[in-house]
Design a protein around this motif. Structure first.
Motif, mmCIF file in Angstrom:
data_model
loop_
_atom_site.group_PDB
_atom_site.id
_atom_site.type_symbol
_atom_site.label_atom_id
_atom_site.label_comp_id
_atom_site.label_asym_id
_atom_site.label_seq_id
_atom_site.Cartn_x
_atom_site.Cartn_y
_atom_site.Cartn_z
ATOM 1 N N THR A 99 44.702 75.169 27.858
ATOM 2 C CA THR A 99 45.700 75.571 26.990
ATOM 3 C C THR A 99 47.041 74.922 27.337
ATOM 4 O OG1 THR A 99 44.692 77.894 26.587
ATOM 5 C CG2 THR A 99 47.242 77.687 26.247
ATOM 6 N N ILE A 100 47.525 74.339 26.470
ATOM 7 C CA ILE A 100 48.963 73.744 26.637
ATOM 8 C C ILE A 100 50.080 74.694 27.142
ATOM 9 C CG2 ILE A 100 50.980 72.144 25.667
ATOM 10 C CD1 ILE A 100 48.841 71.182 23.947
ATOM 11 N N ILE A 101 50.525 74.444 28.422
ATOM 12 C CA ILE A 101 51.596 75.445 28.836
ATOM 13 C C ILE A 101 52.823 74.441 29.172
ATOM 14 C CG2 ILE A 101 49.916 76.836 30.048
ATOM 15 C CD1 ILE A 101 50.693 75.569 32.742
ATOM 16 N N SER A 102 53.053 73.278 28.981
ATOM 17 C CA SER A 102 54.079 72.443 29.214
ATOM 18 C C SER A 102 54.142 71.311 28.168
ATOM 19 C CB SER A 102 54.404 72.109 30.567
ATOM 20 O OG SER A 102 55.744 71.454 30.744
ATOM 21 N N ARG A 103 55.202 70.897 27.369
ATOM 22 C CA ARG A 103 55.408 69.740 26.397
ATOM 23 C C ARG A 103 56.483 69.109 26.744
ATOM 24 N NH1 ARG A 103 52.444 66.413 23.219
ATOM 25 N NH2 ARG A 103 51.282 68.171 22.296
ATOM 26 N N GLN A 104 56.473 67.827 26.908
ATOM 27 C CA GLN A 104 57.519 66.829 26.854
ATOM 28 C C GLN A 104 57.637 66.140 25.582
ATOM 29 O OE1 GLN A 104 59.124 64.681 30.389
ATOM 30 N NE2 GLN A 104 57.978 63.308 29.443
ATOM 31 N N LEU A 105 58.826 65.962 25.150
ATOM 32 C CA LEU A 105 59.167 65.337 23.635
ATOM 33 C C LEU A 105 60.392 64.296 24.296
ATOM 34 C CD1 LEU A 105 59.708 68.495 21.584
ATOM 35 C CD2 LEU A 105 57.905 66.984 21.598
ATOM 36 N N VAL A 106 60.084 63.002 23.479
ATOM 37 C CA VAL A 106 60.956 61.825 24.097
ATOM 38 C C VAL A 106 61.435 61.387 22.916
ATOM 39 C CG1 VAL A 106 59.852 61.792 26.303
ATOM 40 C CG2 VAL A 106 59.221 60.452 24.422
ATOM 41 N N CYS A 107 62.490 60.278 23.252
ATOM 42 C CA CYS A 107 62.961 59.331 22.123
ATOM 43 C C CYS A 107 61.999 58.115 22.045
ATOM 44 C CB CYS A 107 64.152 58.714 22.537
ATOM 45 S SG CYS A 107 64.756 57.226 21.559
ATOM 46 N N ASN A 108 61.773 57.753 20.709
ATOM 47 C CA ASN A 108 60.616 56.964 20.548
ATOM 48 C C ASN A 108 60.899 55.434 21.320
ATOM 49 O OD1 ASN A 108 62.728 55.892 18.865
ATOM 50 N ND2 ASN A 108 61.097 55.082 17.354
ATOM 51 N N LYS A 109 62.129 55.455 21.789
ATOM 52 C CA LYS A 109 62.181 54.002 22.609
ATOM 53 C C LYS A 109 62.115 54.426 23.979
ATOM 54 C CE LYS A 109 65.466 52.058 19.241
ATOM 55 N NZ LYS A 109 64.686 50.765 19.190
ATOM 56 N N GLU A 110 61.306 55.399 24.343
ATOM 57 C CA GLU A 110 60.938 55.567 25.736
ATOM 58 C C GLU A 110 60.068 54.793 26.049
ATOM 59 O OE1 GLU A 110 58.267 57.388 28.887
ATOM 60 O OE2 GLU A 110 57.806 56.923 26.904
ATOM 61 N N GLY A 111 59.919 54.431 27.455
ATOM 62 C CA GLY A 111 58.846 53.561 28.065
ATOM 63 C C GLY A 111 59.039 52.136 27.895
ATOM 64 N N TRP A 112 58.311 51.217 28.127
ATOM 65 C CA TRP A 112 58.406 49.819 28.092
ATOM 66 C C TRP A 112 57.307 49.051 27.983
ATOM 67 C CZ3 TRP A 112 63.012 47.468 27.571
ATOM 68 C CH2 TRP A 112 63.023 45.800 27.673
ATOM 69 N N ARG A 113 57.116 47.877 27.253
ATOM 70 C CA ARG A 113 55.927 47.217 26.932
ATOM 71 C C ARG A 113 55.359 46.613 28.106
ATOM 72 N NH1 ARG A 113 55.419 43.452 21.855
ATOM 73 N NH2 ARG A 113 56.061 45.440 20.987
ATOM 74 N N ASN A 114 54.103 46.824 28.398
ATOM 75 C CA ASN A 114 53.466 46.126 29.746
ATOM 76 C C ASN A 114 53.682 44.408 29.509
ATOM 77 O OD1 ASN A 114 51.692 45.162 31.615
ATOM 78 N ND2 ASN A 114 50.968 47.039 31.722
ATOM 79 N N MET A 115 53.921 44.040 30.566
ATOM 80 C CA MET A 115 54.225 42.565 30.589
ATOM 81 C C MET A 115 52.964 41.744 30.305
ATOM 82 S SD MET A 115 57.686 42.426 31.363
ATOM 83 C CE MET A 115 57.403 40.577 31.704
ATOM 84 N N ARG A 116 51.992 42.399 30.692
ATOM 85 C CA ARG A 116 50.580 41.606 30.389
ATOM 86 C C ARG A 116 50.329 41.202 28.739
ATOM 87 N NH1 ARG A 116 45.387 45.236 30.541
ATOM 88 N NH2 ARG A 116 46.218 47.007 29.961
ATOM 89 N N TYR A 117 51.012 42.149 27.972
ATOM 90 C CA TYR A 117 51.094 41.869 26.671
ATOM 91 C C TYR A 117 51.817 40.811 26.103
ATOM 92 C CZ TYR A 117 47.918 45.639 26.978
ATOM 93 O OH TYR A 117 46.978 46.804 27.232
#
Length: 380
Positions: A99-117
């Motif tokens: 059962t989910i007991i914690s949820r994180q919501l972020v901006c869609n610009k969160e993260g970074w594209r992996n350099m290998r791509y």
């Protein structure tokens, strides 16, 4: 933009211990059911004595509580819409039962594209434009077992990119009405989704036609394909008219009535809906002289609440799912209301003529037209 220290507090989710399994799940877009208009969200907040989204301060958000995880998602989605960014669901924490007991919501610009791509020697097409900027903005909610409510455990207000101005923030949501499925629920499409009808015909024709055919071969093979297509339709009509299906549900009165009206393929879909009545619960919400409103829920899934209205005087039915309007067949929610009302005959209002056995009678005649010009008739 820099992150203010006042915007960030320690994340208490790290104190969950070994009894919980941390599972990051990236969901690139919020589901349609999570999207509520800003106006409706704001009104509900004012009624509850909470400030409008436009007036919320950082301290206000830290003190927010939600009844469910979905309610938290709806809030942050409306919040992001107002402030000019797009929300994305991110990590979750589950307990031993999953059962989910914690949820994180972020901006869609969160993260970074992996350099290998970014540096591929054998790239067949140009790389997509970069859209993520490691934006730190996020909201995390955690289930409080003591009160059973979801509380904010982590919040970052700041973004490291430009936001859409408020006057333009709702343009995307206004244009959704032109294409989004939730806005087309009451429009009839006859089970045709996107280009499925064309793809079905192309699949049949492709069996007879290929690129090596000459023009004459193509015409002959195309004619064969069309004859098979029409023959299959003729066989389906014959089975509908000259055979009777076996009754298998406990609501035989509805099942037998449907078998008399509808073609074989449509009857099977309606029979499936009749079978689902057994897992539905129904209760009366309001009653007037000629109308009664019901709440219909599935056993064990009270979240999916459908509202069915029955007009006893006109023998009309409507359901909040709008599936009859979009597909032309009665759904389990309506059958459940019919059972509650002890309606034994299939109402004419629930018989969509397009799906009946006699739908073609007005367009196809077996009688030879009377015409003195015999040669003209033969040529025709």
């Amino acid at each position: 933009m820099s992150i203010n220290e006042d915007d960030v507090k320690n994340d208490s989710d790290n104190d969950l211990g070994d009894d919980y399994d941390y599972q990051p799940i990236a969901e690139d877009a919020a589901e349609d059911d999570d999207v509520d208009s800003l106006d409706s969200t704001s009104k509900s907040e004012e009624i509850c004595g909470v400030k409008r989204i436009a007036d919320l301060m950082v301290e206000d958000i830290w003190n927010l509580e939600f009844r469910t995880e979905d309610e938290a998602c709806q809030f942050y989605n409306a919040y992001s819409c107002w402030h000019g960014f797009v929300m994305r669901k991110d990590d979750v924490v589950r307990d031993n039962q999953g059962t989910i007991i914690s949820r994180q919501l972020v901006c869609n610009k969160e993260g970074w594209r992996n350099m290998r791509y970014l540096d591929l020697d054998d790239r067949s097409r140009e790389a997509k434009s970069l859209t993520r900027t490691k934006c730190p903005a996020r909201l995390r909610v955690k289930l409080d077992y003591g009160c059973g409510r979801w509380k904010v455990s982590f919040f970052v207000e700041s973004h490291n990119h430009d936001l859409t101005p408020p006057q333009f923030a709702h343009l995307t949501y206004e244009t959704r009405s032109m294409w989004s499925h939730c806005f087309l629920r009451d429009k009839f499409f006859g089970y045709i989704r996107t280009t499925s009808q064309c793809e079905g015909i192309n699949s049949l024709i492709r069996f007879y036609v290929n690129r090596k055919n000459t023009l004459i071969d193509f015409m002959h093979n195309l004619d064969r394909a069309l004859k098979e297509y029409r023959n299959n339709e003729l066989i389906a009509d014959f089975k509908s008219q000259c055979s009777e299906p076996v009754m298998i549900t406990s609501l035989e009165v509805y099942e037998r009535s449907a078998s008399c009206y509808f073609t074989r393929n449509i009857f099977k879909k309606i029979r499936n809906e009749i079978q689902r009545v057994g897992v539905l619960n129904i209760k009366v919400l309001s009653t007037t002289l000629d109308k009664v409103k019901f709440s219909v829920t599935a056993l064990g899934d009270l979240a999916k609440d459908r509202r069915v209205e029955v007009d006893r005087g006109k023998n009309l039915f409507s359901c909040s799912c709008k599936l009859f309007e979009s597909r032309g067949i009665s759904y389990s929610h309506v059958f459940c209301a019919m059972k509650f009302e002890n309606i034994l005959e299939f109402p004419d209002s629930l018989i969509y003529k397009r799906w009946t056995k006699n739908a073609k009678n007005e367009f196809i005649s077996t009688e030879m037209p009377v015409n003195d010009d015999v040669e003209r008739v033969l040529n025709f």
